[in-house]
Design a protein around this motif. Structure first.
Motif, PDB file in Angstrom:
ATOM      1  N   SER A 103       0.823  -1.227   0.000  1.00 13.28           N
ATOM      2  CA  SER A 103       0.000   0.000   0.000  1.00 13.28           C
ATOM      3  C   SER A 103       0.850   1.266   0.000  1.00 13.28           C
ATOM      4  O   SER A 103       0.609   2.184  -0.808  1.00 13.28           O
ATOM      5  CB  SER A 103      -0.947   0.012   1.199  1.00 13.28           C
ATOM      6  N   THR A 106       2.733   1.731  -3.359  1.00  8.38           N
ATOM      7  CA  THR A 106       1.846   2.121  -4.467  1.00  8.38           C
ATOM      8  C   THR A 106       1.363   3.560  -4.282  1.00  8.38           C
ATOM      9  O   THR A 106       1.240   4.315  -5.261  1.00  8.38           O
ATOM     10  CB  THR A 106       0.659   1.137  -4.569  1.00  8.38           C
ATOM     11  N   ALA A 107       1.130   3.947  -3.024  1.00  7.17           N
ATOM     12  CA  ALA A 107       0.725   5.342  -2.769  1.00  7.17           C
ATOM     13  C   ALA A 107       1.866   6.299  -3.135  1.00  7.17           C
ATOM     14  O   ALA A 107       1.640   7.374  -3.689  1.00  7.17           O
ATOM     15  CB  ALA A 107       0.320   5.506  -1.310  1.00  7.17           C
ATOM     16  N   THR A 110       1.821   6.625  -6.859  1.00  6.42           N
ATOM     17  CA  THR A 110       0.645   7.378  -7.304  1.00  6.42           C
ATOM     18  C   THR A 110       0.908   8.870  -7.122  1.00  6.42           C
ATOM     19  O   THR A 110       0.625   9.689  -8.006  1.00  6.42           O
ATOM     20  CB  THR A 110      -0.609   6.954  -6.499  1.00  6.42           C
ATOM     21  N   ILE A 153     -10.285  11.276  -4.476  1.00  4.71           N
ATOM     22  CA  ILE A 153      -9.827   9.877  -4.577  1.00  4.71           C
ATOM     23  C   ILE A 153     -11.027   8.960  -4.787  1.00  4.71           C
ATOM     24  O   ILE A 153     -11.948   8.916  -3.963  1.00  4.71           O
ATOM     25  CB  ILE A 153      -9.047   9.483  -3.296  1.00  4.71           C
ATOM     26  N   ILE A 159      -4.899   1.649  -0.292  1.00  2.41           N
ATOM     27  CA  ILE A 159      -3.959   2.530  -0.996  1.00  2.41           C
ATOM     28  C   ILE A 159      -4.511   3.957  -1.049  1.00  2.41           C
ATOM     29  O   ILE A 159      -3.779   4.929  -0.827  1.00  2.41           O
ATOM     30  CB  ILE A 159      -3.656   1.998  -2.414  1.00  2.41           C
ATOM     31  N   GLY A 160      -5.804   4.086  -1.311  1.00  7.34           N
ATOM     32  CA  GLY A 160      -6.426   5.403  -1.368  1.00  7.34           C
ATOM     33  C   GLY A 160      -6.179   6.197  -0.096  1.00  7.34           C
ATOM     34  O   GLY A 160      -5.850   7.394  -0.135  1.00  7.34           O
ATOM     35  N   SER A 208      -7.797   7.655  -9.513  1.00  4.69           N
ATOM     36  CA  SER A 208      -8.534   6.392  -9.500  1.00  4.69           C
ATOM     37  C   SER A 208      -7.706   5.283  -8.871  1.00  4.69           C
ATOM     38  O   SER A 208      -6.623   4.941  -9.362  1.00  4.69           O
ATOM     39  CB  SER A 208      -8.926   6.003 -10.926  1.00  4.69           C
ATOM     40  N   LEU A 209      -8.242   4.738  -7.783  1.00  7.76           N
ATOM     41  CA  LEU A 209      -7.595   3.598  -7.112  1.00  7.76           C
ATOM     42  C   LEU A 209      -8.633   2.523  -6.794  1.00  7.76           C
ATOM     43  O   LEU A 209      -8.517   1.783  -5.822  1.00  7.76           O
ATOM     44  CB  LEU A 209      -6.890   4.059  -5.845  1.00  7.76           C
ATOM     45  N   ASN A 236      -4.537   7.627 -12.995  1.00  8.03           N
ATOM     46  CA  ASN A 236      -5.044   6.264 -12.833  1.00  8.03           C
ATOM     47  C   ASN A 236      -3.907   5.318 -12.448  1.00  8.03           C
ATOM     48  O   ASN A 236      -3.016   5.052 -13.247  1.00  8.03           O
ATOM     49  CB  ASN A 236      -5.718   5.774 -14.124  1.00  8.03           C
ATOM     50  N   GLY A 238      -4.948   2.493 -10.601  1.00 10.19           N
ATOM     51  CA  GLY A 238      -5.717   1.323 -10.163  1.00 10.19           C
ATOM     52  C   GLY A 238      -5.710   0.250 -11.241  1.00 10.19           C
ATOM     53  O   GLY A 238      -4.829  -0.610 -11.271  1.00 10.19           O
ATOM     54  N   GLY A 289       3.232   0.343  -9.964  1.00 11.28           N
ATOM     55  CA  GLY A 289       2.783   0.898  -8.684  1.00 11.28           C
ATOM     56  C   GLY A 289       3.502   0.333  -7.471  1.00 11.28           C
ATOM     57  O   GLY A 289       3.948   1.070  -6.599  1.00 11.28           O
TER      58      GLY A 289
END
Ligand SMILES: NC(=O)C1=CN([C@@H]2O[C@H](COP(=O)(O)OP(=O)(O)OC[C@H]3O[C@@H](n4cnc5c(N)ncnc54)[C@H](O)[C@@H]3O)[C@@H](O)[C@H]2O)C=CC1
Ligand SMILES: O=CC(=O)O
Length: 337
Positions: A103, A106-107, A110, A153, A159-160, A208-209, A236, A238, A289
């Motif tokens: 998480s 990937t964050a 992003t 978000i 992750i969001g 977008s996640l 994006n 996700g 990601g």
């Protein structure tokens, strides 16, 4: 007694898969870079008790239906839209994934993609490499501010929420849209729940996640882009199929939105001829990601642990179709009492 057979669809390091060697016969595809062809995977699956798959492997109904011994499919990734989970569930095959361990990574990516897109970082790099930097001017590579802007978000999951946390450091106003309200995120991060349409209309950055599901497929379409601000940036990280790429292309060309940063695509990998690559206001990445060395190792270890536990009849650490496990547990319970 014959050991169970585990098939792994990439060549992983021996110290990572070692554990499985104690309880099973383990075979791996012979490359870490190139995917195993579908027909070979299907043939291996027909004899396997466990599969360790990548998010790029297609584990469809037909493959699962022709795998009579299969007990567990452990995907190397948190998303599992590449697996026909309903078919696995029907056949009481456990499906596992790798949530949480990826998480933060990937964050980070992003947010990096958001910043690279807003501040034209890739364009600036290419500009110098191509020898175009002759003078300085006040609007040279002028992009969009990130601090104090509104981030929206879509898919406020593990992750969001980590992306929202990063946004607080930039003193951003945080909106989110999710299947359910996230009270804790609202209190701790100051995030505000809004409808999808409100989020599109109010956000400077739409991120977008959300997972790919029948409900999210194509949700970022012509109508969605038309509701965004002309200065909005779409990110994006996700799944590609939650957006309609042709509609995104039109929205960018018609200046309905300002820019896009994409780590995922409708059909991966994309080629160098992809129409979106012709646009100067698009930043693209090859679905990386969670790709830090540390996190990829954690994901591999978790996928191996999931198989190890499942083959020993124990509960895997990360289960997608938990209902099978619960059913199994209650059957054991009923027998014991
Ligand atoms: N680019 C990359 O390399 C990576 C991409 N991903 C993608 O990110 C997704 C999210 O991962 P996590 O945060 O761990 O999953 P999660 O399950 O914790 O979060 C997903 C969130 O989306 C929400 N959601 C589902 N359907 C929705 C809808 N129709 N409208 C609004 N919200 C909806 C869920 O309620 C949930 O809160 C994964 O499913 C995967 O597809 C994940 C890791 C790396
Ligand atoms: O796309 C990657 C994942 O973990 O899902």
């Amino acid at each position: 007694m014959k050991k169970p057979f585990v098939y792994i669809t990439r060549k992983l390091e021996s110290d990572i898969v070692e554990k499985l060697g104690n309880i099973a016969e383990v075979q791996m595809w012979d490359s870490i870079e190139k995917p195993v062809p579908y027909d070979i995977l299907k043939e291996k699956a027909s004899k396997a008790h466990a599969l360790l798959t990548m998010v790029s492997d297609k584990v469809d109904e037909s493959l699962i239906a022709s795998a009579p011994y299969l007990k567990v499919i452990a995907n190397l990734g948190v998303g599992y839209d590449n697996i026909a989970v309903h078919e696995a569930t029907k056949r009481k095959i456990l499906v596992c994934n790798t949530p949480d361990v990826l998480s933060d990574t990937t964050a980070d990516l992003t947010f990096a993609l958001l910043m690279a897109t807003a501040r034209r970082i890739v364009e600036g790099h290419e500009y110098i490499k191509k020898g175009h930097w002759q003078d300085w001017n006040p609007y040279l590579m002028a992009g969009y501010d990130i601090h104090h802007k509104t981030i929206g978000i879509v898919g406020m999951g593990r992750i969001g929420e980590k992306v929202a946390k990063r946004a607080t450091g930039f003193e951003m106003n945080i909106l989110y849209h999710n299947r359910s309200r996230k009270q804790k995120a609202e209190e701790e991060l100051g995030a505000k729940y809004v409808s999808f349409e409100e989020l599109l209309g109010q956000s400077d950055f739409v991120v977008s996640l959300a997972p790919l599901t029948p409900e999210t497929k194509g949700m970022f379409n012509r109508k969605a882009f038309s509701l965004m601000k002309n200065s909005a940036i779409f990110i994006n990280a996700g799944r590609g199929l939650v957006m309609n790429e042709a509609d995104l292309y039109d929205a960018l060309v018609n200046k309905e939105i300002a820019a896009a940063g994409l780590d995922v695509f409708e059909k991966e990998p994309i080629s160098a001829n992809h129409p979106l690559l012709k646009l100067q206001n698009v930043v693209v990445l090859p679905h990386i990601g969670s790709a830090s060395l540390e996190t990829r190792k954690k994901m591999m270890k978790l996928a191996v642990d999931n198989i190890d536990l499942a083959l020993q009849g124990k509960e895997p650490k990360a289960l997608v179709n938990r209902e099978i496990w619960n059913e199994k547990k209650s059957q054991l319970h009923n027998k014991a009492f």
